[in-house]
Enzyme design. Sequence first.
Site, PDB file in Angstrom:
ATOM      1  N   GLU A  24       2.744  11.288 -95.025  1.00 42.09           N
ATOM      2  CA  GLU A  24       1.896  11.360 -93.835  1.00 42.09           C
ATOM      3  C   GLU A  24       0.509  10.775 -94.073  1.00 42.09           C
ATOM      4  OE1 GLU A  24       1.331  15.319 -92.355  1.00 42.09           O
ATOM      5  OE2 GLU A  24      -0.007  14.666 -90.737  1.00 42.09           O
ATOM      6  N   GLU A 141      -0.239  13.912 -82.871  1.00 42.43           N
ATOM      7  CA  GLU A 141       0.907  14.005 -83.797  1.00 42.43           C
ATOM      8  C   GLU A 141       1.858  12.871 -83.436  1.00 42.43           C
ATOM      9  OE1 GLU A 141       1.458  15.879 -86.378  1.00 42.43           O
ATOM     10  OE2 GLU A 141       0.339  17.758 -86.145  1.00 42.43           O
TER      11      GLU A 141
HETATM   12 ZN   LIG Z   1      -0.794  16.594 -90.666  1.00 43.76          ZN
END
Ligand SMILES: [Zn+2]
Length: 254
Positions: A24, A141
């Site tokens: 990520e 997100e």
């Molecule tokens: Zn995160």
Amino acid sequence: MVKIFIDPGHGGADPGAIGNGLQEKNVTLQIAVRIRDILLAEYDNVSIRMSRIGDQTVSLTERTAAANTWGADFYLSIHVNSGGGTGYEDYVYPGVGSPTTTYQKNIHEEIIKLVDFLDRGMKQANFFVLRETNMPAVLTENGFIDNANDAPKLKSSSFIENIARGHVNGIVRSFGLPKKSAGTLYKVQIGAFRVKTNADHLAAKAKAKGFNVYVIYKDGLYKVQIGAFANLENAKQLAEKAKAAGFEAIIIQE
Ligand SMILES: [Zn+2]
């Protein structure tokens, strides 16, 4: 001058979510850097700071303190989801009102317009960076790193480009940022298509030959571009290089 603080989630010792060969922290940094570069290259009256510009460990407190001390007008935190799901969603602090909710809506709509992700909706959560910032804050997100459909998209540079453009368009709409005056940018373009897969195919070919290629969606076309310059001579040089490599390069002013 509108002060935008961009926070690529995680970094350094904290990789964030992991899946399908992706971390990520790397994806969030790629998206954040493109948002910064596009805003600075194409818009006036905007100033950018980031919580990190490389693979550093930065605590949540350090991130929000940096934005608060600077007196940012907007805090944008970039993340990638995990844990069983697919698609895009964004968050603001629970119960917060306008303008934060307006900024969330603008960013949400502009991302969903450009990015082929399932729309999971606009949400609220008591996240640290949303709670401890003194200015409007939105956390995005961008897909699920552990999802077999989302992960390949996050590995594509043209997909990352569109995620970044969606964020940029939402910020531009929120703060009324003026475009740099017309004619200041000479872009080298090697193709424009109505069908996205055709653009992606050409982009992959150019990338394989070493060009720094990106696909942008504008005026109903997927445009494959390999560079943008303030100086026409630099654009001409790159166009010649592209022609020598077998591409039909043209220079457009935007
Ligand atoms: Zn995160």
